[in-house]
Design a protein around this motif. Structure first.
Motif, PDB file in Angstrom:
ATOM      1  N   THR A 146       0.824  -1.210   0.000  1.00 12.20           N
ATOM      2  CA  THR A 146       0.000   0.000   0.000  1.00 12.20           C
ATOM      3  C   THR A 146       0.856   1.258   0.000  1.00 12.20           C
ATOM      4  OG1 THR A 146      -1.783  -1.152   1.171  1.00 12.20           O
ATOM      5  CG2 THR A 146      -1.791   1.258   1.255  1.00 12.20           C
ATOM      6  N   LEU A 147       1.871   1.294   0.863  1.00 11.84           N
ATOM      7  CA  LEU A 147       2.739   2.464   0.946  1.00 11.84           C
ATOM      8  C   LEU A 147       3.532   2.655  -0.340  1.00 11.84           C
ATOM      9  CD1 LEU A 147       4.083   2.104   4.607  1.00 11.84           C
ATOM     10  CD2 LEU A 147       2.581   3.913   3.748  1.00 11.84           C
ATOM     11  N   THR A 148       3.985   1.543  -0.919  1.00 11.44           N
ATOM     12  CA  THR A 148       4.747   1.631  -2.168  1.00 11.44           C
ATOM     13  C   THR A 148       3.904   2.244  -3.269  1.00 11.44           C
ATOM     14  OG1 THR A 148       6.071  -0.322  -1.586  1.00 11.44           O
ATOM     15  CG2 THR A 148       6.047   0.327  -3.900  1.00 11.44           C
ATOM     16  N   GLU A 149       2.679   1.734  -3.446  1.00  9.50           N
ATOM     17  CA  GLU A 149       1.801   2.262  -4.491  1.00  9.50           C
ATOM     18  C   GLU A 149       1.441   3.719  -4.243  1.00  9.50           C
ATOM     19  OE1 GLU A 149       0.979   0.780  -7.367  1.00  9.50           O
ATOM     20  OE2 GLU A 149       2.396  -0.734  -6.670  1.00  9.50           O
ATOM     21  N   GLN A 150       1.252   4.063  -2.970  1.00 10.85           N
ATOM     22  CA  GLN A 150       0.891   5.434  -2.623  1.00 10.85           C
ATOM     23  C   GLN A 150       2.034   6.393  -2.943  1.00 10.85           C
ATOM     24  OE1 GLN A 150      -1.483   6.129   1.051  1.00 10.85           O
ATOM     25  NE2 GLN A 150       0.263   7.356   1.712  1.00 10.85           N
ATOM     26  N   LEU A 151       3.249   6.010  -2.597  1.00  8.00           N
ATOM     27  CA  LEU A 151       4.403   6.859  -2.865  1.00  8.00           C
ATOM     28  C   LEU A 151       4.690   6.947  -4.362  1.00  8.00           C
ATOM     29  CD1 LEU A 151       6.756   5.837   0.063  1.00  8.00           C
ATOM     30  CD2 LEU A 151       5.738   8.084  -0.308  1.00  8.00           C
ATOM     31  N   LEU A 152       4.515   5.839  -5.074  1.00  9.12           N
ATOM     32  CA  LEU A 152       4.715   5.861  -6.521  1.00  9.12           C
ATOM     33  C   LEU A 152       3.736   6.824  -7.176  1.00  9.12           C
ATOM     34  CD1 LEU A 152       5.229   2.069  -7.357  1.00  9.12           C
ATOM     35  CD2 LEU A 152       6.963   3.864  -7.395  1.00  9.12           C
ATOM     36  N   ASP A 153       2.501   6.805  -6.693  1.00  7.19           N
ATOM     37  CA  ASP A 153       1.472   7.672  -7.250  1.00  7.19           C
ATOM     38  C   ASP A 153       1.811   9.144  -7.001  1.00  7.19           C
ATOM     39  OD1 ASP A 153      -1.015   7.587  -8.686  1.00  7.19           O
ATOM     40  OD2 ASP A 153      -1.973   8.422  -6.904  1.00  7.19           O
ATOM     41  N   GLU A 154       2.464   9.423  -5.875  1.00 11.83           N
ATOM     42  CA  GLU A 154       2.836  10.792  -5.548  1.00 11.83           C
ATOM     43  C   GLU A 154       4.029  11.267  -6.382  1.00 11.83           C
ATOM     44  OE1 GLU A 154       3.647  10.840  -1.399  1.00 11.83           O
ATOM     45  OE2 GLU A 154       1.568  10.470  -0.803  1.00 11.83           O
ATOM     46  N   ARG A 155       4.934  10.340  -6.697  1.00 10.86           N
ATOM     47  CA  ARG A 155       6.187  10.719  -7.355  1.00 10.86           C
ATOM     48  C   ARG A 155       6.045  10.977  -8.855  1.00 10.86           C
ATOM     49  NH1 ARG A 155      10.735   8.896  -4.245  1.00 10.86           N
ATOM     50  NH2 ARG A 155      10.206   9.497  -2.106  1.00 10.86           N
ATOM     51  N   ILE A 156       5.085  10.331  -9.484  1.00 10.12           N
ATOM     52  CA  ILE A 156       4.983  10.492 -10.941  1.00 10.12           C
ATOM     53  C   ILE A 156       4.320  11.818 -11.290  1.00 10.12           C
ATOM     54  CG2 ILE A 156       4.900   8.000 -11.344  1.00 10.12           C
ATOM     55  CD1 ILE A 156       1.901   8.287 -11.872  1.00 10.12           C
ATOM     56  N   ASP A 157       4.652  12.315 -12.458  1.00  9.76           N
ATOM     57  CA  ASP A 157       4.071  13.552 -12.965  1.00  9.76           C
ATOM     58  C   ASP A 157       2.787  13.201 -13.723  1.00  9.76           C
ATOM     59  OD1 ASP A 157       3.392  15.863 -14.313  1.00  9.76           O
ATOM     60  OD2 ASP A 157       5.465  16.406 -14.798  1.00  9.76           O
ATOM     61  N   LYS A 158       1.659  13.392 -13.039  1.00 11.91           N
ATOM     62  CA  LYS A 158       0.374  12.980 -13.623  1.00 11.91           C
ATOM     63  C   LYS A 158       0.024  13.789 -14.867  1.00 11.91           C
ATOM     64  CE  LYS A 158      -1.659  11.238  -9.323  1.00 11.91           C
ATOM     65  NZ  LYS A 158      -0.561  11.645  -8.418  1.00 11.91           N
ATOM     66  N   ASP A 159       0.349  15.073 -14.844  1.00 10.49           N
ATOM     67  CA  ASP A 159       0.060  15.904 -16.021  1.00 10.49           C
ATOM     68  C   ASP A 159       0.854  15.422 -17.233  1.00 10.49           C
ATOM     69  OD1 ASP A 159      -1.727  17.484 -14.635  1.00 10.49           O
ATOM     70  OD2 ASP A 159      -0.220  18.968 -14.057  1.00 10.49           O
ATOM     71  N   LYS A 160       2.113  15.066 -16.993  1.00  7.23           N
ATOM     72  CA  LYS A 160       2.945  14.555 -18.081  1.00  7.23           C
ATOM     73  C   LYS A 160       2.409  13.204 -18.559  1.00  7.23           C
ATOM     74  CE  LYS A 160       6.587  14.838 -20.757  1.00  7.23           C
ATOM     75  NZ  LYS A 160       6.733  15.894 -21.769  1.00  7.23           N
ATOM     76  N   ALA A 161       1.941  12.393 -17.615  1.00  2.00           N
ATOM     77  CA  ALA A 161       1.382  11.081 -17.981  1.00  2.00           C
ATOM     78  C   ALA A 161       0.165  11.246 -18.880  1.00  2.00           C
ATOM     79  CB  ALA A 161       1.006  10.298 -16.721  1.00  2.00           C
TER      80      ALA A 161
END
Length: 465
Positions: A246-261
Motif C-alpha cells: 500500500t505504501l509503495t503504491e501510494q508513494l509511486l502515485d505521488e512521485r509520478i508527474d500525472k500531467d505529463k502522464a
C-alpha cells in the motif's frame, strides 16, 4: 526519465525498425497463435507502416493514414488474439469493443465515442505504470522507513521495547535489527497502523450500468482535470506485508508527474492506439433482414467519422482519431461486408478471410503456444502436487473430438478445446487436493472413456460441449 519516456512513446526511430521487422513480428505471433498466416502478415505490415510513417518528411506524415483491417471468419479462430498480441508486442494502447453494444447518437445506450475514451484511459494508465516502474527503486527506502516507524510503535505499545530505559547504542542496534527483520519478512504478519490516502469516489460510480451517462461523466470529469475529487487521509490497520504494498503504491502515485502522464497518454493513443471492433457484421444493414435501425445503419454512420478521423473529447482532453488503427471483425454468416454502408466499407481497405481450424490446427493449439491449454492444466495441477502427463494419442483424440463437434454443431473454433478440456479434467481437478504426490497419465483411452457418453448423445453434446 521523462525525456526517455517521451522518446519511447512519441516516436519510432531507426533502432525500432530493426526490432519490429514484419517477419520478426509474425514469428512472435506464431508463438501464441496457430495458423492464420495471412492475417498475421497483414497486421505485421500495418505495424510496420505506422513505424515507416514516423520517418517520412513531416509535410507528408499527416497525410498517411493507417490501413484499417477487416477480418472475416467464425469465432474462435484467432481474430481477437492476433490484434491483442500485436498490441502487447509494441506495448501499444488497445481496446476491444463489440459493435452491438452501441446505439445511434440521440438514443438511449452507449455511443461510439466510448471506445476512444476507453482507449485513452488504457493509454494513460499504461504511461502511469511505466512511470511508476522507473521510480520504484527510489521510493523503497521511504517505504522501509515508514514501516520501521509503525513496527517500532506497535512493539513499544506491546511492551517489547522500552526506549527510555535503553542506552543509545543498544537503541541503535535494536533499530538496525528490526529493520533487517522487516526486510526479511519476519514481521509480515504483524498488524500495524499507517496513514493511507483515500482516493476520491467516481463522480458517477454506476456509469457502466447506465451507458447513456458517459457524456455527462466525461463533462464533469473534465472540470476536475481528468481525475476529479479531493483526496483525504485516514488511518488504517493492516499487516506489514499489506502495508508495504500500500505504501509503495501510494508513494509511486505521488512521485509520478500525472500531467505529463496524461499528455503522453493522449499522444500515445493518437499515434499507436489500436481499436478492435468485434461483431461488426451484426450492425450490417441487412443483418436482420428488416432494414436499418438505430443499432445498425445509424451506428455505422456514427462510426464513420471516428474511423475517418475526427476529434473526440475525453476526460483527459481532446484526442484525434486520424492515426488510430481500427481492426474490425465479424463472422458474416448472414450478412456480407458489402451490406455495410459504402463509406464505411471504404475505410477498411485491407480484408482477410480467416481460415477454419483443421484437426491439425486444433492439435497444435493444444500444445505449441507458449500458454497452451495443456501447459495451463499441468501447471495448475502441479500446484497441488499432482503431475499430469499427456500421451501423444490423447492430443490426437481431443483434436478429433473438437473437430467433429465443430463440424456437426456450431463452429466455435479453438474455444471448443476449452470446453472439452474442462470436462476431461473435471474429476482430476476436483480430487487434486487429496492426490498430492500422484501421477496421472492422460491417454487416448482415458479421453474416449471420459467423453464417449456425451459424444454419443447429440442432445447432451449441444449443451455440454
Amino acid at each position: 526519465m521523462v525525456n526517455q519516456l517521451d522518446k519511447d512513446l512519441g516516436s519510432f526511430i531507426a533502432n525500432d525498425m530493426d526490432k519490429f521487422k514484419p517477419k520478426d513480428v509474425v514469428a512472435l505471433l506464431d508463438q501464441y497463435i496457430i495458423g492464420q498466416d495471412r492475417a498475421k502478415k497483414l497486421v505485421a505490415l500495418a505495424l510496420r507502416n505506422r513505424m515507416r510513417r514516423k520517418l517520412v518528411p513531416e509535410e507528408l506524415r499527416e497525410e498517411i493514414s493507417p490501413k484499417n483491417i477487416l477480418m472475416i471468419g467464425p469465432t474462435g479462430v484467432g481474430k481477437t488474439e492476433i490484434a491483442r498480441r500485436m498490441a502487447q508486442l509494441v506495448d501499444a494502447p488497445f481496446v476491444k469493443v463489440e459493435a452491438t453494444k452501441f446505439t445511434e447518437r440521440g438514443y438511449v445506450g452507449r455511443d461510439v465515442e466510448y471506445m476512444i475514451r476507453g482507449l485513452v484511459n488504457n493509454s494513460v494508465n499504461q504511461v502511469k505504470s511505466r512511470m511508476r516502474e522507473e521510480v520504484r527503486e527510489s521510493v523503497l527506502p521511504e517505504v522501509a522507513k515508514n514501516l520501521h516507524k509503525a513496527v517500532w510503535a506497535v512493539l513499544t505499545e506491546q511492551g517489547e521495547i522500552n526506549e527510555f530505559e535503553m542506552p543509545p547504542s543498544d537503541k541503535r542496534k535494536l533499530k538496525s535489527d528490526i529493520a533487517k527483520k522487516i526486510a526479511l519478512g519476519e514481521y509480515d504478519q504483524l498488524t500495524i497502523e499507517i496513514k493511507v490516502k483515500k482516493k476520491p469516489s467516481a463522480i458517477f460510480p454506476m456509469v457502466d450500468m447506465f451507458p447513456g451517462m458517459d457524456d455527462v461523466e466525461n463533462s464533469f470529469s473534465s472540470l476536475f482535470g481528468g481525475e476529479g475529487g479531493i483526496e483525504t487521509e485516514e488511518k488504517r490497520k493492516m499487516s506489514v506485508k499489506d502495508a508495504r504494498e500500500t505504501l509503495t503504491e501510494q508513494l509511486l502515485d505521488e512521485r509520478i508527474d500525472k500531467d505529463k502522464a496524461i499528455q503522453l497518454g493522449l499522444k500515445w493513443a493518437q499515434e499507436m492506439g489500436i481499436v478492435f471492433l468485434d461483431e461488426i457484421d451484426k450492425i450490417a444493414d441487412k443483418a436482420s433482414g428488416q432494414g436499418p435501425d438505430v443499432s445498425r445503419e445509424g451506428v455505422q454512420r456514427d462510426l464513420l467519422p471516428i474511423v475517418e478521423g475526427t476529434t473526440v473529447s475525453t476526460k483527459y482532453g481532446a484526442v484525434k482519431t486520424d492515426h488510430i488503427l481500427f481492426i474490425a471483425a465479424g463472422a458474416f454468416h448472414i450478412s456480407k461486408p458489402s451490406d455495410m454502408i459504402p463509406e464505411l466499407q471504404g475505410r477498411f481497405p485491407i480484408r482477410v478471410e480467416m481460415e477454419s481450424l483443421t484437426r491439425e490446427d486444433l492439435k497444435r493449439i493444444l500444445t505449441e503456444p507458449k500458454s497452451s491449454l495443456i501447459r495451463q492444466y499441468t501447471e495448475l495441477l502441479e500446484t497441488e502436487g499432482v503431475k499430469v502427463s499427456f500421451h501423444e494419442s490423447a492430443f490426437e483424440k481431443i483434436a478429433d473430438i473438437a473437430f467433429e463437434i465443430n463440424s456437426t454443431l456450431e463452429d466455435i473454433g479453438a474455444r471448443r478445446l476449452h470446453t472439452i478440456m474442462e470436462f476431461l479434467m473435471e474429476d482430476v481437478s476436483y480430487d487434486a487436493p487429496e492426490m498430492n504426490g500422484q501421477k496421472v497419465k492422460i491417454t487416448s483411452d482415458y479421453v474416449e472413456k471420459r467423453l464417449k457418453t456425451i459424444i454419443k448423445d447429440s442432445d447432451i453434446t449441444k449443451y455440454i460441449l
